[in-house]
Design a protein around this motif. Structure first.
Motif, mmCIF file in Angstrom:
data_model
loop_
_atom_site.group_PDB
_atom_site.id
_atom_site.type_symbol
_atom_site.label_atom_id
_atom_site.label_comp_id
_atom_site.label_asym_id
_atom_site.label_seq_id
_atom_site.Cartn_x
_atom_site.Cartn_y
_atom_site.Cartn_z
ATOM 1 N N PHE A 17 0.476 -1.143 0.322
ATOM 2 C CA PHE A 17 -0.140 0.019 -0.173
ATOM 3 C C PHE A 17 1.160 1.668 0.156
ATOM 4 C CE2 PHE A 17 -3.025 -2.465 2.841
ATOM 5 C CZ PHE A 17 -3.420 -3.427 1.220
ATOM 6 N N ASP A 49 -2.357 1.321 -6.623
ATOM 7 C CA ASP A 49 -2.495 1.693 -5.541
ATOM 8 C C ASP A 49 -4.064 1.741 -5.223
ATOM 9 O OD1 ASP A 49 -1.635 1.266 -3.247
ATOM 10 O OD2 ASP A 49 -0.951 3.965 -3.062
ATOM 11 N N GLY A 83 2.903 2.118 -2.042
ATOM 12 C CA GLY A 83 4.278 2.254 -3.088
ATOM 13 C C GLY A 83 5.257 1.812 -1.876
ATOM 14 N N TYR A 87 -7.159 -5.982 -3.647
ATOM 15 C CA TYR A 87 -5.593 -4.292 -3.794
ATOM 16 C C TYR A 87 -5.330 -4.847 -5.410
ATOM 17 C CZ TYR A 87 -1.754 -1.457 -3.686
ATOM 18 O OH TYR A 87 -0.967 -0.942 -3.580
ATOM 19 N N TYR A 143 -6.241 4.123 -2.677
ATOM 20 C CA TYR A 143 -4.762 4.386 -1.433
ATOM 21 C C TYR A 143 -4.526 5.567 -0.659
ATOM 22 C CZ TYR A 143 -1.982 3.240 2.560
ATOM 23 O OH TYR A 143 -1.658 3.422 3.800
ATOM 24 N N SER A 153 -1.878 -3.203 -7.650
ATOM 25 C CA SER A 153 -0.141 -2.681 -7.332
ATOM 26 C C SER A 153 -0.384 -0.905 -7.702
ATOM 27 C CB SER A 153 0.950 -3.412 -6.008
ATOM 28 O OG SER A 153 1.005 -4.688 -7.710
#
Length: 782
Positions: A143, A191, A145, A186, A207, A188
């Motif tokens: 989360f 984000d 980065g 989630y 996020y 990535s």
């Protein structure tokens, strides 16, 4: 069902009476062995946590018990298990176990033993978080980065996302418009957090947006802060699915891939990172789990989909590539690499059947044996061919020789016996009657169909039920609106002798009158003439006369047959009461017209209702609030109109069904009177009944009026035609549609009765003699 079966590599049954779901299975190198081989971690709702390192059983091994590394009984049910870097001060993999009110992180380590039992594994708790809300599911990732460790996000049952950075609690945010929890994952690459809300739409939240949104302890606080001050939590994008989602997945096997997979109840979706649909696959079954994985073809993705038919299907984008049969219905599926085999499919059922399998088939080492070459004896082949042709000719000489012939003593006869004694009335005031049937064959049979000598046959049996089932005796009435007179060729008889079961309330000691009170309300009176051989049947309802008139004619036939009278005959002098009959026809047709009008109005209001919904949806999706301009009031009014029209249409449908029943009764009465009027035989009476009663019920596609009009027109052009020229006219093959009115139908029925009265005879033969008669005004108008 698939032709192929998944090849079993390793399997185990976990416990007895335990339950599992899609979050109870995960794979990974949870013990940090460094070999790159995965272990299987399974948790159950009963609190059992198990770890396996599967390998196939070798010869001499009794069972795969050595594959189980660990089994621990936890205090709370296990909702979900995940393997990741969940400890801040360590780069090793740890196990996160989600309970309803607690999140625990464990380490699993193995210690080499000094005895033959080998390595011993231990489960050690690193830390845990007590939850203030009941958890539903969780997801993890980098989360914000952060690439070194994994953070966790837990979704509660009341719609709160709780964020944890390893050992620390970060913050919690309530999802807007929340009703029921859905799948959570989630991404990535962007984000963002993805979920499917109870509004049946995919929602994406950044996020960063979640982190800076207004904090609140309760949902009421979040809604109040969103209206007054602070950052309001809004979705980055949404996509309406129109169905609830089973699971979400964001594959991370390729940095260049940017796909989001959603498994719905009836469809499989692949979305881009911005929420646009990349492709969609409609499923012909109910999926139970799915898992996207990498494909050997560049630019495509493979997906494993399990369903409730014990099937595991492999799709390459939208193309089905393979289907295999499993031993049970999977609720979770994963891919794992083991020392002896890579890419193993791991499935778990809700009852605890854990199975490791692979696709494909076993190679066959069978080789066709070499056949010794030999010369053919053509004379022998020719002789054999002739003998076979002789057998075929004898077998196909007659069609009867092909089917086996049943023996005479095996023929089935169904006999129905109706009891003449009525049971006493119950609380429902309806008399009861018993009916028995028997067969004369040694085989079991029913009233519909039987099988004798391997041949399917149909056995039919017709019988009449007592009149007392639908009516009871009543006091006669002298006046009525509708009256029918039946003539006989024998002196009048005492009605008490013909209807001995209706003498309870009869006040006429001489037996000259009798009344019947139907359970539906109408009353029918039968009066016998003292001076002539006539009997009058009268009632306030035209169609209710039919049942009593039919019963009177049948009982007269049986009464005089018992006395040995062979020349007894019932008759009707006419005229046929067509005007009264057409009243029933018009009433039925008016209700059909009303049904079409209600259908058209409902369609118009439904179109208007959907248009208003689209307008409101556009206003609600707009990020800039705009006035509704009374669209909500208009939608509520349209909704009330739709409900009112639906209720009226339903009431009209009930009246239409009742009117059709009355129309059938009136038609039966018309057929009876025409038969008595012209003395029709059994075959002619069957033709007339098939013409006027072609349907058992009305349908929106085909109604009684157009069906009868076509059938009567066919009779008027064939057996009841005026000349051979009319017989040459072919029947129209156009589609039957509902007429505008009943004028044409009534003219044709009138013409039918007129031609029968002038000597016409009903026949199905095409060479029936036409009527040679002068044209009448009624026939010219038709």
């Amino acid at each position: 069902m698939s032709l192929f079966k998944a090849r079993d590599w390793w399997a185990a049954v976990l416990g007895e009476g335990e339950e599992f779901d899609q979050g109870c299975l995960c794979v990974g190198d949870v013990d940090n062995s460094g070999s790159g081989h995965d272990k299987i971690v399974v948790g159950s709702y009963m609190g059992m946590l198990r770890v396996f390192s599967p390998h196939p059983a070798k010869p001499g091994e009794p069972s795969p018990a050595h594959s189980q590394l660990l089994e621990v009984q936890l205090r709370d049910p296990v909702i979900q298990v995940e393997v990741g870097k969940f400890v801040s001060c360590s780069d090793l993999l740890h196990l996160a176990v989600l309970h309803p009110r607690k999140l625990s992180v464990y380490s699993i380590s193995g210690t080499a033993g000094n005895v033959e039992h080998g390595v011993q594994y231990q489960l050690k708790r690193v830390y845990e978080h007590n939850l203030q809300r009941t958890a539903c599911n969780m997801t993890y990732g980098t989360f914000g980065g952060v690439t070194d460790h994994h953070s966790m996000c837990i979704q509660s049952m009341d719609g709160m996302l709780m964020f944890f950075e390893q050992e620390s609690y970060s913050f919690g945010r309530f999802l807007p418009g929340f009703l029921l929890p859905g799948p959570l994952c989630y991404c990535s690459r962007t984000d963002t957090f993805l979920t499917v809300s109870s509004a049946r739409q995919v929602e994406s939240y950044r996020y960063e947006t979640l982190a800076v949104a207004t904090d609140a302890e309760t949902r009421q606080d979040a809604e109040q802060h969103g209206k007054t001050a602070g950052k309001r939590l809004t979705a980055d994008w949404t996509l309406v699915l129109g169905e609830q989602a089973l699971d979400l997945s964001v594959p991370s096997f390729s940095p260049s891939s940017s796909s989001i997979f959603v498994c719905g109840e009836r469809n499989l979706y692949c979305l881009k990172d911005n929420g646009h649909i990349r492709f969609m696959k409609k499923l012909e079954y109910n999926p139970s789990c799915f898992l996207p994985y990498s494909s050997v073809s560049e630019g495509t993705t493979n997906t494993l989909v399990g369903n409730h038919n014990n099937m595991l299907l492999v799709y390459q984008d939208v193309t089905l590539k393979w289907a295999a049969q499993l031993s049970c219905s999977p609720v979770a599926v994963r891919l794992a690499n083991f020392p002896d085999l890579k890419g193993v499919v791991v499935t778990l059922s809700n009852e605890g059947h854990l199975q490791c399998s692979y696709m494909g088939t076993d190679p066959s080492f069978f080789s066709t044996p070499k056949v010794d070459a030999r010369e053919q004896d053509y004379s022998q082949i020719d002789t054999e061919m002739k003998s076979l042709q002789r057998v075929i000719r004898q077998a196909t000489r007659t069609q009867a020789d092909i089917l086996p012939v049943a023996e005479t003593d095996e023929d089935l006869t169904v006999t129905a016996t109706v009891s003449t004694n009525m049971d006493r009335p119950t609380h429902t005031l309806r008399p009861a009657c018993c009916m028995f049937h028997k067969t004369t064959s040694s085989h079991s049979a029913s009233l519909s169909s039987v099988i004798l000598s391997g041949i399917p046959r149909v056995a039919q049996c017709k019988f009449s039920l007592p009149l007392r089932l639908v009516c009871c005796p009543s006091a006669p009435s002298k006046n009525a609106k509708y009256k029918i007179t039946v003539d006989t060729n024998k002196p009048p008889v005492n009605l008490s002798e013909v209807f001995p079961d209706f003498l309870e309330k009869s006040e006429d000691k001489e037996g000259n009158s009798l009344a019947f009170h139907f359970l539906s309300g109408p009353r029918v009176t039968v009066m016998a003439s003292k001076t002539s051989q006539r009997y009058r049947i009268q009632s306030e309802s035209f169609e209710d006369i039919w049942l009593v008139a039919k019963e009177l004619v049948q009982r007269f036939d049986r009464h005089f047959a018992k006395q040995g009278v062979k020349d007894f005959r019932n008759s009707f002098a006419g005229p046929i009461p067509l005007a009264e009959y057409f009243e029933t026809v018009d009433h039925h047709f008016e209700l059909r017209v009303s049904a079409e009008k209600y259908q058209d109005l409902l369609s118009e209001r439904a179109v208007q209702f959907r248009a208003i919904q689209r307008r409101l949806l556009t206003r609600f999706k707009d990020k800039t609030p705009a006035p509704l301009q009374n669209l909500d009031t208009l939608m509520e009014g349209t909704y009330r109109q739709v409900i009112a029209l639906a209720d009226a249409a339903e009431e009209n449908r009930a009246c239409l069904n009742q009117a059709f029943v009355r129309l059938r009764s009136a038609t039966h009465l018309l057929i009876l009177l025409v038969s008595l009027w012209q003395g029709l035989n059994t075959e002619q009476n069957a033709i007339l009944e098939a013409t006027l009663l072609p349907l058992l019920q009305d349908t929106p596609q085909l109604g009684w009026e157009e069906s009868v009009d076509a059938a009567v027109s066919h009779l008027l052009r064939t057996c009841l035609s005026r000349s051979p020229k009319d017989q040459a006219l072919s029947l129209s093959t156009s589609q039957l549609n509902m007429p505008k009115d009943t004028v044409r139908l009534k003219k044709h029925i009138t013409l039918l009765c007129d031609r029968l009265g002038k000597g016409g005879r009903l026949s199905l033969a095409s060479e029936a003699n036409p009527l040679m008669m002068p044209l009448t005004p009624s026939s010219e108008n038709a």
